[in-house]
Design a protein around this motif. Structure first.
Motif, PDB file in Angstrom:
ATOM      1  N   GLY A  21       0.812  -1.220   0.000  1.00 23.93           N
ATOM      2  CA  GLY A  21       0.000   0.000   0.000  1.00 23.93           C
ATOM      3  C   GLY A  21       0.838   1.260   0.000  1.00 23.93           C
ATOM      4  N   LEU A  22       1.846   1.314  -0.861  1.00 20.00           N
ATOM      5  CA  LEU A  22       2.777   2.444  -0.847  1.00 20.00           C
ATOM      6  C   LEU A  22       2.195   3.669  -1.543  1.00 20.00           C
ATOM      7  CD1 LEU A  22       6.147   0.687  -1.705  1.00 20.00           C
ATOM      8  CD2 LEU A  22       5.117   1.133   0.516  1.00 20.00           C
ATOM      9  N   ARG A  23       2.803   4.796  -1.275  1.00 17.34           N
ATOM     10  CA  ARG A  23       2.472   6.026  -1.993  1.00 17.34           C
ATOM     11  C   ARG A  23       3.659   6.473  -2.827  1.00 17.34           C
ATOM     12  NH1 ARG A  23       0.259  11.580   0.853  1.00 17.34           N
ATOM     13  NH2 ARG A  23      -0.209  12.683  -1.085  1.00 17.34           N
ATOM     14  N   HIS A  24       4.848   6.284  -2.279  1.00 15.87           N
ATOM     15  CA  HIS A  24       6.067   6.634  -3.015  1.00 15.87           C
ATOM     16  C   HIS A  24       7.025   5.463  -2.948  1.00 15.87           C
ATOM     17  CE1 HIS A  24       4.560  10.508  -1.368  1.00 15.87           C
ATOM     18  NE2 HIS A  24       4.713  10.867  -2.627  1.00 15.87           N
ATOM     19  N   LEU A  25       7.641   5.160  -4.056  1.00 18.64           N
ATOM     20  CA  LEU A  25       8.657   4.114  -4.074  1.00 18.64           C
ATOM     21  C   LEU A  25       9.888   4.712  -4.748  1.00 18.64           C
ATOM     22  CD1 LEU A  25       9.401   1.145  -3.588  1.00 18.64           C
ATOM     23  CD2 LEU A  25       8.427   0.617  -5.807  1.00 18.64           C
ATOM     24  N   VAL A  26      10.997   4.736  -4.023  1.00 21.22           N
ATOM     25  CA  VAL A  26      12.195   5.383  -4.533  1.00 21.22           C
ATOM     26  C   VAL A  26      12.990   4.409  -5.399  1.00 21.22           C
ATOM     27  CG1 VAL A  26      14.282   6.637  -3.888  1.00 21.22           C
ATOM     28  CG2 VAL A  26      12.267   6.733  -2.403  1.00 21.22           C
ATOM     29  N   VAL A  27      13.385   4.872  -6.574  1.00 24.66           N
ATOM     30  CA  VAL A  27      14.210   4.051  -7.454  1.00 24.66           C
ATOM     31  C   VAL A  27      15.655   4.508  -7.298  1.00 24.66           C
ATOM     32  CG1 VAL A  27      14.591   3.294  -9.824  1.00 24.66           C
ATOM     33  CG2 VAL A  27      12.286   3.856  -9.052  1.00 24.66           C
ATOM     34  N   VAL A  28      16.550   3.568  -7.031  1.00 24.38           N
ATOM     35  CA  VAL A  28      17.952   3.932  -6.806  1.00 24.38           C
ATOM     36  C   VAL A  28      18.858   3.205  -7.794  1.00 24.38           C
ATOM     37  CG1 VAL A  28      17.654   4.394  -4.337  1.00 24.38           C
ATOM     38  CG2 VAL A  28      18.201   2.091  -5.092  1.00 24.38           C
ATOM     39  N   ASP A  29      20.048   3.743  -7.999  1.00 23.55           N
ATOM     40  CA  ASP A  29      21.032   3.032  -8.811  1.00 23.55           C
ATOM     41  C   ASP A  29      21.865   2.144  -7.884  1.00 23.55           C
ATOM     42  OD1 ASP A  29      22.739   4.629  -7.474  1.00 23.55           O
ATOM     43  OD2 ASP A  29      23.357   5.826  -9.195  1.00 23.55           O
ATOM     44  N   ASN A  30      22.908   1.510  -8.430  1.00 24.30           N
ATOM     45  CA  ASN A  30      23.610   0.559  -7.575  1.00 24.30           C
ATOM     46  C   ASN A  30      24.556   1.225  -6.577  1.00 24.30           C
ATOM     47  OD1 ASN A  30      25.532   1.289  -9.320  1.00 24.30           O
ATOM     48  ND2 ASN A  30      25.933  -0.755 -10.160  1.00 24.30           N
ATOM     49  N   GLU A  31      24.596   2.575  -6.591  1.00 21.01           N
ATOM     50  CA  GLU A  31      25.330   3.283  -5.545  1.00 21.01           C
ATOM     51  C   GLU A  31      24.361   3.830  -4.492  1.00 21.01           C
ATOM     52  OE1 GLU A  31      28.661   3.869  -5.290  1.00 21.01           O
ATOM     53  OE2 GLU A  31      29.113   2.674  -7.063  1.00 21.01           O
ATOM     54  N   ASN A  32      23.102   3.419  -4.569  1.00 25.27           N
ATOM     55  CA  ASN A  32      22.066   3.906  -3.655  1.00 25.27           C
ATOM     56  C   ASN A  32      21.749   5.382  -3.856  1.00 25.27           C
ATOM     57  OD1 ASN A  32      20.462   2.436  -2.037  1.00 25.27           O
ATOM     58  ND2 ASN A  32      21.958   2.144  -0.406  1.00 25.27           N
ATOM     59  N   ARG A  33      21.998   5.895  -5.056  1.00 25.63           N
ATOM     60  CA  ARG A  33      21.650   7.282  -5.344  1.00 25.63           C
ATOM     61  C   ARG A  33      20.254   7.332  -5.931  1.00 25.63           C
ATOM     62  NH1 ARG A  33      27.425   7.959  -7.900  1.00 25.63           N
ATOM     63  NH2 ARG A  33      26.359   6.612  -9.374  1.00 25.63           N
ATOM     64  N   VAL A  34      19.527   8.357  -5.571  1.00 24.38           N
ATOM     65  CA  VAL A  34      18.143   8.489  -6.046  1.00 24.38           C
ATOM     66  C   VAL A  34      18.134   8.809  -7.527  1.00 24.38           C
ATOM     67  CG1 VAL A  34      16.010   9.788  -5.813  1.00 24.38           C
ATOM     68  CG2 VAL A  34      17.424   9.341  -3.799  1.00 24.38           C
ATOM     69  N   VAL A  35      17.452   8.011  -8.321  1.00 22.44           N
ATOM     70  CA  VAL A  35      17.340   8.343  -9.741  1.00 22.44           C
ATOM     71  C   VAL A  35      15.894   8.553 -10.170  1.00 22.44           C
ATOM     72  CG1 VAL A  35      19.488   7.248 -10.457  1.00 22.44           C
ATOM     73  CG2 VAL A  35      17.395   5.900 -10.339  1.00 22.44           C
ATOM     74  N   GLY A  36      14.958   8.156  -9.346  1.00 22.54           N
ATOM     75  CA  GLY A  36      13.567   8.356  -9.746  1.00 22.54           C
ATOM     76  C   GLY A  36      12.612   8.028  -8.625  1.00 22.54           C
ATOM     77  N   LEU A  37      11.344   8.313  -8.889  1.00 19.93           N
ATOM     78  CA  LEU A  37      10.316   8.081  -7.876  1.00 19.93           C
ATOM     79  C   LEU A  37       9.107   7.486  -8.593  1.00 19.93           C
ATOM     80  CD1 LEU A  37      10.077   8.771  -4.825  1.00 19.93           C
ATOM     81  CD2 LEU A  37       8.810  10.790  -5.496  1.00 19.93           C
ATOM     82  N   VAL A  38       8.585   6.389  -8.046  1.00 19.47           N
ATOM     83  CA  VAL A  38       7.388   5.787  -8.635  1.00 19.47           C
ATOM     84  C   VAL A  38       6.202   6.106  -7.736  1.00 19.47           C
ATOM     85  CG1 VAL A  38       6.260   3.622  -9.252  1.00 19.47           C
ATOM     86  CG2 VAL A  38       8.698   3.910  -9.673  1.00 19.47           C
ATOM     87  N   THR A  39       5.159   6.681  -8.333  1.00 18.43           N
ATOM     88  CA  THR A  39       3.936   6.933  -7.559  1.00 18.43           C
ATOM     89  C   THR A  39       2.791   6.170  -8.218  1.00 18.43           C
ATOM     90  OG1 THR A  39       3.440   8.898  -8.841  1.00 18.43           O
ATOM     91  CG2 THR A  39       4.668   9.214  -6.802  1.00 18.43           C
TER      92      THR A  39
END
Lengths: 750, 750
Positions: free
Chosen positions: B710-728
């Motif tokens: 039941g999420l609202r935001h899901l953070v997409v990260v690269d393999n360095e754990n850097r934020v590259v996107g957000l899934v809503t």
């Protein structure tokens, strides 16, 4: 506040230790420690390994292809329902026939000797007949398939929860189970034939959905897509539901049972299929039974057991009386479980040899016959034979002509019929003393019987005990108040008593309510039944867990409940995880893989795959399973052979599916010294996107993720995405709420 | 294979755009584009933000504290059930009284004018009375609370799915809804009072569980712990179930409805509470209705509607005939939905002013009265008045003495009674022509009525249409075969017809089956009902979606289904996510936060918090919500004030709860130029362990994680754990399966 007992240190933790003897009916060493979780139980993997092979297959599939798959799922569910219904039909007819012969023989004998005296010969005949039936059943179970003992519900609960109990869904288990339950019910034990139906349905489902039987070494080459844990579990849910549905004529109850016990992630399409299987199952059973009974098409009495419709109403004031039933129900239920708990520990310690087990079962059968006989003999509770009397084996004994012995109706019958008599016989059919003695005797017998090495269920005995004291209460009440008009029907007290007792013993609130409502066909009684079940559960929980949970715990199964213990916010993934973790590189030496897999002291089942790095834990790039590595080794998928493999075909998902679910042990795979020096590229086969959590994640959060997605491995990473730990089922199942707050179980090494 | 339509480019994507006018009953600009998802709908957050404040509170709480919470949850559920039952009772009694007055008046008038001629005066009286009732109801809805229009089921479906429909669970909505439904049923429209009960139950739940009413500006200072989306949603599920339970006397059906529509993660305790609320609700309704009807304690006819028990059996051969009903059911259902779809588009385009809406509703009321009158007038279908005749308003009209006009029973009655008559009146009560004409007329009226600006449900009209053609079919069948003995009861065909028609229109298989089984009290018919519902759904789905889904889609709600479209394995998080993402630093300047929050072109609701780094996206260390930032700004929690704040109290969870759920807009918070230069430390308030996925994760996998938790935001990260996107939610809801494979919806800017 949160009182955490000290952690044991252990070396070499792993997910589990390969396939071993099942422990669900007797620990090997005869010792029992209740603060231990066993390593013998493998986990099931309900998270698809979305590796390249899988994605390629999915992407190749057209929309039409997915439709076909969906259709096949429906067909399989229909088949499951049909076969489960047939099996229920077989059990019902066989039990009826065998019990019929037995009771006729004994009845004739008793009638013969009532005149001449010398009824002890009748007793011996009865006891011998009972013991003989039970012996045959117990031998089958004890020597050929011990997992078929008991009701099978704890095992199916574990399976749906994600614990792999070895051999639990095999064809052989089904055969022994069906045979065993027929013998034990015909043998007059205080057991029901309903619990085993749930197990039978599950086995049918596991077999049909895989399109092959490993026991029979027959592969039909169909339904290959469904050869993985995720899909199989879904079908097993449907099978269990179909079993409940056939047993109680309660299709909705069946669906709820499956959901209550199993499904972590509710899926609409899945639920419909489960419901479909349940409906087909009830329908099949009804249809064939109606033919057998010579009234084809009369479908109005569904299920193996039918409690008959309650047409009488109750007044709101009675709700309070009904409600008060929760107390005796809960207390008696807890007493049942406590005695059975100690009895089971006794059995684990001293009665673990098959021949002893068979002898105990025979002893119980003989004692049951003796007690029954004694009670029939000493009671002089004569009732007039009515016109509408439906008792098939009514004994006259020492009663006057035109009368029958009412104690005999309670004992001289299959338990299902006895329950029905208690619910529906007109007021005055039983005298209070008869019922009191019966309750006591049957309680003792039922406690002793559950856990024997025979295949049998506890639903009906529980209902019978509850119905007896419920009806007793109703009779006493009507005597006291002497207002015959309102309290005229002790049958409804029997119903509520049965619900309270069952609730106190097994504690499954929601599905039980629906099962009882469906089996009685009266929505009106739904409210008091629910209330009494719920409060009986609360009372019982104060003393001890439900019977199935007691047995699951006794076998140290790492069972995951619905939520993490409430006071566990103190713990984070860092404390919970096992560490260090054995990782593989993306391209790994065959020798190392073989060594790791062969290491019996660790015996891990899932391995994070990392990107090569120096001196520090590597960054995670995937997760690979032991079973996948075994298949890769077996097919010798080495980088060095890639050129020569050009002529060979590429490894496909099919190769993994063919090996499922009994992957060969690593010892059976021969790897030469040359091959040990080869490299293996795991890129294509690993799951490139395993779920990960940071170390600071709280236990409830980890638990929720794990449970909601049905995971087997959850990788814990630091903020550089480096692997620092691995959480498996046992790491979570260890924590539970004890009397003094949070407690931690030890992990057994064996 | 997967045919993806071209992506639209858009700038400034965000989760949504603050609270706006609800669109569920009319787009603002009068235009409609069916390939658009709207931004106006906020999402609910079913993932707890486990920040330090939350963890501290949880850790402070003892085991006893959690027990108290649990007890409170049960109490709330009991209250929800009780109040919902009372409301159902109120509606039932009010409708009965009002309809009674109306029918008596009209009946007297008709009887008066039948002798003298001049029945047109009766018609006018009838039409005026109807229109007056409907006008009052429509004015209340159109001018005071437009969200109260319709059955409310689509809105509750959306809420449980995780979409926040503004004002849907307010007290005012409840008042208008209840008032509106009384008016529309009393006004003789082709509607039922059952659908709105579901909405009413949900509102009751949302109100009671929060322990305050923002409409009444009254805070009872209780249940403060439950002031967050997760807890509130659970209670709303219980309320919806209680509503179904009260409406149909189907507690189990209610639970299944809630689960089918809402719960993504099945939780045992939650389900029990839902069931408890349902049971209490039915019981309360029964109890008070039995008192009202002067038979206190007679609880055997539960629910607002009771179809009566079917005691007649069916033979297996009839199953095939029943089964064939799925085809007309599916086709007629699809036709209903298609016509209603076009009608709704017409309404969105041209009838969006409240006064026009009221006029349309009055027109429909007048036309309904006219058609009814005409059909009664022209039919000469006289039946003898039986002894056991239960028709309250039987019209003699032009029939002989001792006879009544049977067409009049169908029209001169509340729809619930008409359904019951069709199910249970003895064979021969209706002639085929009457039924045929009735089916046609009622179909047209029901299609036209659904979607009017009145508060009303579609369950009963659907059942009535189906029951009419089902009974017609049964009569024809018995005429053809002329074997009166077997086909003697057309009532059962009416039942199956009703099921088929309802299944064809609304398509909720599982819960509908159980609701119908519970409402008829016949488990025997469960199998054919299920079969016909399921196949009617398949037939209907071939043409168009279910009615509720049509309306949800028409409002461009980002609704998440159970699973990702099957052919979506092509897509990965990289393609799906929105990027670039606005991130905050762990310690961020107040000015920047205010600017970002005030930016109306983006209007994001969740912001990943990152560790400061140069030139590249930062490593993720948390996630913070707009609502949390607003509260922080309001309380001026700035680093610079920390010293002076020593005297002040520390910010607590309570401050966030007090502001829930109507957080003030950023514009209302004054931040001075000095304060803009301050810094804010988010560490304590952000969720430090948000769920993340790597970019390569496939869409089905992302979808499963999102839906299961039941999420609202899901953070997409690269393999360095850097934020590259957000899934809503909108990023996932965009993809759906069209005729030509996977389709992508556009995201609307408004």
């Amino acid at each position: 506040m949160a009182n955490i007992s000290k952690k044991v240190s252990w070396s070499g933790r792993g997910d589990d230790r390969g396939e071993r003897t099942p422990l669900l009916n007797g620990a090997e060493d005869g010792k029992y420690n209740r603060h231990v979780l066993h390593f013998v139980f493998q986990s099931l993997d309900y998270d698809n390994s979305e590796n390249q092979l899988f994605l390629e297959e999915e992407r190749r599939m057209s929309h039409m292809g997915f439709r076909c798959l969906e259709t096949r799922r429906w067909v399989i569910c229909g088949l499951i329902g049909f076969l489960t219904g047939l099996i229920a039909c077989l059990i019902d007819i066989a039990v009826e026939k065998l019990a019929g012969y037995k009771y006729s023989a004994v009845k004739q004998n008793i009638e013969k000797f009532t005149e001449f005296g010398g009824l002890s010969i009748s007793l011996i005949l009865w006891a011998v007949l009972n013991s003989a039936f039970v012996m045959v059943g117990a031998i089958a179970v004890a020597f050929f398939e011990p997992i078929a003992a008991g009701s099978g519900i704890p095992q199916i609960k574990c399976y749906l929860n994600g614990v792999k109990i070895p051999r639990v869904v095999r064809l052989k288990t089904l055969a022994i189970k069906v045979f065993g339950v027929i013998c034990s019910v015909a043998g007059g034990l205080a057991v029901g034939k309903e619990g085993p139906m749930i197990h039978s349905g599950a086995v049918v489902a596991a077999g049909v959905s895989q399109g092959r039987s490993t026991s029979l070494k027959k592969d039909f080459k169909i339904f290959e897509y469904f050869r993985r844990d995720t899909e199989k579990r879904d079908f097993v849910s449907a099978g269990a539901a179909a079993g409940v549905s056939a047993a109680f004529g309660a299709p909705v109850g069946g669906v709820l049972f499956s959901l209550e016990e199993g499904a972590s992630f509710w899926n609409q399409m899945l639920t419909w299929r489960i419901f479909f299987a349940s409906m087909i199952s009830t329908f099949t059973l009804n249809f064939f039974l109606s033919i057998y009974h010579g009234k084809p098409g009369e479908l109005s009495s569904p299920g193996l057991i039918n409690f008959g419709r309650f047409d009488s109403d109750y007044i709101p004031f009675e709700s309070f009386i009904f409600f008060s039933f929760h107390f005796p129900g809960g207390v008696l239920g807890a007493l049942f479980n406590v005695i059975n708990y100690w009895l089971t520990i006794f059995r684990i310690r001293y009665i673990h040899r098959p021949c002893l087990q068979v002898m105990e079962a025979m002893l119980v059968a003989a004692v049951t016959a003796t007690i029954s006989f004694a009670m029939i003999y000493f009671s002089n509770d004569c009732q007039p034979l009515g016109q509408d009397n439906t008792e098939e084996y009514s004994l006259q004994l020492f009663c006057a002509d035109g009368e029958y012995n009412s104690m005999a109706t309670a004992f001289f019958n299959t338990p299902e019929r006895s329950v029905r008599s208690l619910f529906h016989n007109p007021p005055g059919s039983y005298n209070p003393l008869t019922l009191g003695v019966f309750t006591l005797a049957y309680f003792v017998l039922a406690v002793w019987t559950y856990g024997l090495t025979v295949s049998a269920g506890v639903f009906i005995p529980s209902l019978l005990i509850g119905a007896a004291w419920g009806r007793l209460f109703g009779i006493l009440l009507s005597t006291i108040t002497s207002s015959q008009s309102i309290w005229a029907d002790p049958g409804k007290y029997a119903l509520i008593g049965a619900a309270a007792q069952l609730g106190g013993i097994v504690r499954m609130t929601l599905s039980l309510t629906v099962i009882l409502v469906e089996a009685t066909g009266s929505v009106t009684y739904g409210f008091p039944i629910m209330l009494v079940l719920m409060t009986a559960k609360i009372v019982g929980d104060y003393f001890i867990e439900g019977l199935y949970d007691v047995h699951i715990k006794l076998q140290s199964v790492p069972f995951l409940h619905w939520e993490a213990p409430p006071t566990s916010h103190w713990l984070t993934a860092r404390e919970v995880m096992s560490s260090p973790v054995t990782c593989f590189n993306r391209v790994e030496k065959v020798g190392r893989i073989v060594d790791v897999l062969s290491n019996t002291s660790t015996n891990h089942n899932g391995f994070p795959v990392v990107i090569l790095s120096f001196l520090q834990p590597g960054k995670i790039c995937g997760l690979i399973l032991r079973s996948q590595l075994i298949v890769l080794l077996k097919h010798k998928v080495f980088v060095e052979r890639a050129s020569s493999r050009l002529s060979h075909r590429k490894l496909q998902l099919k190769d993994f599916r063919d090996a499922y679910p009994r992957f060969p042990p690593i010892q059976s795979i021969h790897v030469s010294q040359d091959e040990r020096e080869c490299m293996m590229d795991l890129t294509e086969f690993m799951n490139p996107t395993p779920y990960t959590v940071p170390q600071e994640t709280s236990l409830p959060r980890v638990f929720k993720l794990f449970r909601a997605l049905g995971l087997r491995h959850l990788v814990v990473v630091d903020n550089e995405n480096r692997v620092v730990g691995l959480v498996t089922r046992k790491d979570l199942a260890r924590y539970h709420l004890g009397k003094d707050g949070l407690e931690e179980l030890h992990l057994a090494q064996t």
